[in-house]
Design a protein around this motif. Structure first.
Motif, PDB file in Angstrom:
ATOM      1  N   GLU A 158      54.034   6.146  -3.239  1.00 13.73           N
ATOM      2  CA  GLU A 158      53.744   5.626  -4.578  1.00 13.73           C
ATOM      3  C   GLU A 158      54.321   4.220  -4.757  1.00 13.73           C
ATOM      4  O   GLU A 158      53.694   3.355  -5.369  1.00 13.73           O
TER       5      GLU A 158
ATOM      6  N   ARG B 242      52.066   1.945  -2.899  1.00 14.08           N
ATOM      7  CA  ARG B 242      50.845   1.715  -3.683  1.00 14.08           C
ATOM      8  C   ARG B 242      51.103   0.664  -4.758  1.00 14.08           C
ATOM      9  O   ARG B 242      50.326  -0.280  -4.919  1.00 14.08           O
ATOM     10  N   ALA B 243      52.197   0.785  -5.484  1.00 13.94           N
ATOM     11  CA  ALA B 243      52.531  -0.180  -6.536  1.00 13.94           C
ATOM     12  C   ALA B 243      52.774  -1.574  -5.947  1.00 13.94           C
ATOM     13  O   ALA B 243      52.326  -2.584  -6.512  1.00 13.94           O
TER      14      ALA B 243
ATOM     15  N   VAL C  91      46.251   4.419   0.282  1.00 14.41           N
ATOM     16  CA  VAL C  91      47.311   5.437   0.290  1.00 14.41           C
ATOM     17  C   VAL C  91      46.740   6.796   0.701  1.00 14.41           C
ATOM     18  O   VAL C  91      47.364   7.546   1.448  1.00 14.41           O
ATOM     19  N   ARG C  92      45.526   7.120   0.235  1.00 14.41           N
ATOM     20  CA  ARG C  92      44.890   8.377   0.668  1.00 14.41           C
ATOM     21  C   ARG C  92      44.688   8.383   2.185  1.00 14.41           C
ATOM     22  O   ARG C  92      44.881   9.411   2.840  1.00 14.41           O
TER      23      ARG C  92
ATOM     24  N   ARG D 272      47.935   9.233   3.827  1.00 16.95           N
ATOM     25  CA  ARG D 272      48.284  10.658   3.684  1.00 16.95           C
ATOM     26  C   ARG D 272      47.500  11.543   4.638  1.00 16.95           C
ATOM     27  O   ARG D 272      47.952  12.630   4.977  1.00 16.95           O
TER      28      ARG D 272
ATOM     29  N   ASP E  76      56.310  11.242  -0.748  1.00 12.75           N
ATOM     30  CA  ASP E  76      55.317  10.899  -1.773  1.00 12.75           C
ATOM     31  C   ASP E  76      55.813   9.749  -2.634  1.00 12.75           C
ATOM     32  O   ASP E  76      55.035   8.873  -3.021  1.00 12.75           O
ATOM     33  N   GLN E  77      57.103   9.753  -2.920  1.00 20.49           N
ATOM     34  CA  GLN E  77      57.674   8.672  -3.734  1.00 20.49           C
ATOM     35  C   GLN E  77      57.546   7.332  -3.013  1.00 20.49           C
ATOM     36  O   GLN E  77      57.196   6.326  -3.618  1.00 20.49           O
TER      37      GLN E  77
ATOM     38  N   ASN F 199      44.643   2.840  -4.053  1.00 19.02           N
ATOM     39  CA  ASN F 199      44.555   4.309  -4.063  1.00 19.02           C
ATOM     40  C   ASN F 199      43.902   4.816  -2.782  1.00 19.02           C
ATOM     41  O   ASN F 199      44.358   5.793  -2.175  1.00 19.02           O
TER      42      ASN F 199
ATOM     43  N   THR G 246      43.451  -1.609  -7.886  1.00 22.44           N
ATOM     44  CA  THR G 246      43.987  -0.246  -7.961  1.00 22.44           C
ATOM     45  C   THR G 246      43.119   0.715  -7.151  1.00 22.44           C
ATOM     46  O   THR G 246      43.640   1.584  -6.440  1.00 22.44           O
TER      47      THR G 246
END
Length: 119
Positions: A31, A34-35, A13-14, A17, A27-28, A10, A6
């Protein structure tokens, strides 16, 4: 393993961005990426996770971008509609990440310093 994977997802993904090209990604969608990345890494590392010997299997758990996109990142991207070529363009051109029991670290650039994300 859940915390380490995780933490890595995270961070990745940062990084996405931070790139201006990623503005077209919602953003969705990030996410969901990320999952998908967490699940992909969890499954991949299941037989290669040795808390009593954290260095064992560390090469297998290394994520690397250096001219080519890491297949694990590309696989997670495909699952959510982010092609590997797009991800390769918006991630740093040189990125190495090590996901080991009790430690997650990364290096941006071939000669960059190694930074610890989770310890």
């Amino acid at each position: 393993m859940r915390v380490e994977v995780t933490s890595a997802a995270n961070f990745l993904v940062r990084l996405l961005r931070l790139n201006k090209e990623s503005a077209i990604v919602s953003d969705q969608q990030l996410e969901v990426f990320r999952a998908a990345l967490i699940e992909t890494l969890r499954i991949r590392y299941q037989e290669h996770w040795f808390p009593e010997k954290p260095c064992r299997g560390s090469g297998y758990r290394c994520i690397r971008i250096n001219g080519k996109m890491d297949p694990v990142l590309a696989q997670a991207g495909v699952l959510v509609g982010l092609p590997g070529q797009f991800l390769h363009r918006i991630f740093p051109s040189e990125l190495t990440m090590w996901i080991d029991p009790r430690e997650v670290s990364y290096r941006i650039g071939e000669n960059g310093s190694i930074c610890v994300l989770y310890d």
